[in-house]
Write a protein that holds these residues in place. Structure first.
Motif, PDB file in Angstrom:
ATOM      1  N   GLU A  12       0.828  -1.209   0.000  1.00 22.36           N
ATOM      2  CA  GLU A  12       0.000   0.000   0.000  1.00 22.36           C
ATOM      3  C   GLU A  12       0.859   1.255   0.000  1.00 22.36           C
ATOM      4  N   GLN A  13       1.952   1.246   0.759  1.00 24.12           N
ATOM      5  CA  GLN A  13       2.851   2.403   0.809  1.00 24.12           C
ATOM      6  C   GLN A  13       3.466   2.691  -0.553  1.00 24.12           C
ATOM      7  N   LYS A  14       3.830   1.626  -1.262  1.00 21.34           N
ATOM      8  CA  LYS A  14       4.513   1.786  -2.545  1.00 21.34           C
ATOM      9  C   LYS A  14       3.555   1.822  -3.730  1.00 21.34           C
ATOM     10  N   GLY A  15       2.271   1.621  -3.453  1.00 20.78           N
ATOM     11  CA  GLY A  15       1.294   1.603  -4.539  1.00 20.78           C
ATOM     12  C   GLY A  15       1.498   0.431  -5.476  1.00 20.78           C
ATOM     13  N   LYS A  16       1.889  -0.709  -4.913  1.00 20.94           N
ATOM     14  CA  LYS A  16       2.159  -1.898  -5.719  1.00 20.94           C
ATOM     15  C   LYS A  16       1.273  -3.058  -5.278  1.00 20.94           C
ATOM     16  N   LYS A  17       1.353  -4.141  -6.026  1.00 22.66           N
ATOM     17  CA  LYS A  17       0.641  -5.366  -5.684  1.00 22.66           C
ATOM     18  C   LYS A  17       1.495  -6.195  -4.725  1.00 22.66           C
ATOM     19  N   ILE A  18       0.838  -7.076  -3.978  1.00 18.78           N
ATOM     20  CA  ILE A  18       1.592  -7.962  -3.094  1.00 18.78           C
ATOM     21  C   ILE A  18       2.553  -8.810  -3.914  1.00 18.78           C
ATOM     22  N   GLY A  19       2.104  -9.280  -5.062  1.00 22.90           N
ATOM     23  CA  GLY A  19       2.974 -10.087  -5.920  1.00 22.90           C
ATOM     24  C   GLY A  19       4.255  -9.373  -6.286  1.00 22.90           C
ATOM     25  N   GLU A  20       4.164  -8.081  -6.559  1.00 23.32           N
ATOM     26  CA  GLU A  20       5.360  -7.306  -6.913  1.00 23.32           C
ATOM     27  C   GLU A  20       6.301  -7.190  -5.724  1.00 23.32           C
ATOM     28  N   ILE A  21       5.743  -7.027  -4.535  1.00 24.72           N
ATOM     29  CA  ILE A  21       6.557  -6.945  -3.323  1.00 24.72           C
ATOM     30  C   ILE A  21       7.274  -8.271  -3.079  1.00 24.72           C
ATOM     31  N   VAL A  22       6.549  -9.358  -3.254  1.00 23.38           N
ATOM     32  CA  VAL A  22       7.129 -10.688  -3.049  1.00 23.38           C
ATOM     33  C   VAL A  22       8.234 -10.956  -4.063  1.00 23.38           C
ATOM     34  N   LEU A  23       7.994 -10.612  -5.310  1.00 24.18           N
ATOM     35  CA  LEU A  23       9.009 -10.821  -6.346  1.00 24.18           C
ATOM     36  C   LEU A  23      10.275 -10.046  -6.034  1.00 24.18           C
ATOM     37  N   THR A  24      10.129  -8.784  -5.649  1.00 23.74           N
ATOM     38  CA  THR A  24      11.288  -7.959  -5.307  1.00 23.74           C
ATOM     39  C   THR A  24      12.042  -8.557  -4.128  1.00 23.74           C
ATOM     40  N   GLU A  25      11.319  -8.976  -3.104  1.00 25.27           N
ATOM     41  CA  GLU A  25      11.938  -9.565  -1.915  1.00 25.27           C
ATOM     42  C   GLU A  25      12.695 -10.840  -2.255  1.00 25.27           C
ATOM     43  N   GLN A  26      12.066 -11.694  -3.033  1.00 25.52           N
ATOM     44  CA  GLN A  26      12.691 -12.972  -3.369  1.00 25.52           C
ATOM     45  C   GLN A  26      13.914 -12.797  -4.251  1.00 25.52           C
ATOM     46  N   ALA A  27      13.854 -11.833  -5.156  1.00 24.27           N
ATOM     47  CA  ALA A  27      15.011 -11.565  -6.016  1.00 24.27           C
ATOM     48  C   ALA A  27      16.200 -11.085  -5.189  1.00 24.27           C
ATOM     49  N   GLU A  28      15.919 -10.252  -4.204  1.00 20.14           N
ATOM     50  CA  GLU A  28      16.985  -9.746  -3.346  1.00 20.14           C
ATOM     51  C   GLU A  28      17.572 -10.855  -2.469  1.00 20.14           C
TER      52      GLU A  28
END
Length: 287
Positions: A12-28
């Motif tokens: 919600e803070q970043k204006g993104k989907k949960i899927g996008e947050i998960v993808l970014t986290e997993q890539a890192e």
């Protein structure tokens, strides 16, 4: 301990989907390129599609003979004009049965989160994709949303029938699928969490009682009913209905319920449907 609210708040803070947050986290965490991880998820999606197609032929039979052909029967019923629930829900039921029939016949599936509950997520997502005319990229991102919910469930509780009963397998799958469907339909992060909570609450206390110790009865048909529950939960969340109990608390409750279950109701085939007269007769046939 992981929290679904962390994903929701960050999205919600970043204006993104949960899927996008998960993808970014997993890539890192994996030190991998996001495109590479998306490609791997797309491969998993393709396996799901192929399992549905294979199961719907009606040619997949388990060695026990207990499973096979049900997906085809439901798929044919869809066009009979006599359905009580309509084409879309029948389609989800047929897809769920198809994937689990492939699993029971030793075919290739995606354990999402387990082999015993592998039909729920593909059934719900592919049904939603068909209804929404979603792109491949959108479905892949929804799978990352499902994966994020699944990781939190595994961290806060578990997804093992042997540890937590069938609620931990089929309930978790329904929660993951409901959240993913909401995201695919354009629902916000909070709505995804509410959908998962509503779906999981419907399976609290569900025991794991495989007849003859096989992942066939009642496992296969539970995938079909779980797919319909996931779709109902997604619809409610998209309509603005919220779960009175937050998702993290639902997961924690599931964990405590699982710990309270006797061993006989946790995948040992020593209780529930497994010890009914018919269940025992089926088991005797395999001894």
């Amino acid at each position: 301990m992981r929290s679904t609210m962390d994903y929701v708040s960050l999205a919600e803070q970043k204006g993104k989907k949960i899927g996008e947050i998960v993808l970014t986290e997993q890539a890192e965490e994996a030190e991998k390129n996001q495109d590479e991880l998306s490609g791997r998820m797309a491969q998993s999606l393709q396996v799901m599609r192929e399992a549905v197609q294979s199961g719907l032929t009606g040619e997949r039979k388990s060695l026990s003979g207990l499973v096979g052909g049900e997906a085809l029967k439901v798929n044919q019923w869809r066009s009979s004009g006599r359905s009580l629930i309509g084409d879309r829900v029948n389609g989800a039921i047929a897809r769920a049965l198809a994937v689990v029939e492939v699993n029971a016949s030793m075919g290739k599936i995606v354990a999402a989160p387990t082999a015993g509950s592998c039909g729920v997520l593909p059934a719900v997502l592919l049904t939603a994709e068909e209804a929404l005319q979603s792109s491949e990229e959108e479905v892949v991102m929804a799978l990352f949303c499902a994966a994020g919910i699944g990781m939190i469930i595994a961290d806060r509780a578990n997804v093992s029938g042997a540890e937590g009963g069938c609620q931990a397998e089929i309930g978790s799958a329904a929660g993951m699928a409901a959240a993913a469907a909401v995201e695919l339909a354009g629902g916000g992060p909070a709505a995804c969490a509410h959908a998962a909570a509503i779906a999981m609450k419907s399976f609290l206390g569900l025991v794991c009682d495989p007849v003859a110790g096989l992942v066939e009865v009642p496992c296969v048909k539970r995938n079909a009913t779980a797919a319909t529950v996931a779709l109902a939960a997604a619809e409610m969340a998209l309509a603005g209905i919220e779960s009175a109990i937050p998702l993290d608390e639902v997961i924690d409750a599931m964990n405590e319920i699982g710990k309270s279950m006797p061993c006989s109701l946790r995948e040992t085939a020593q209780g529930g449907l497994a010890i009914t007269p018919t269940g025992q007769r089926i088991q005797a046939d395999f001894l």
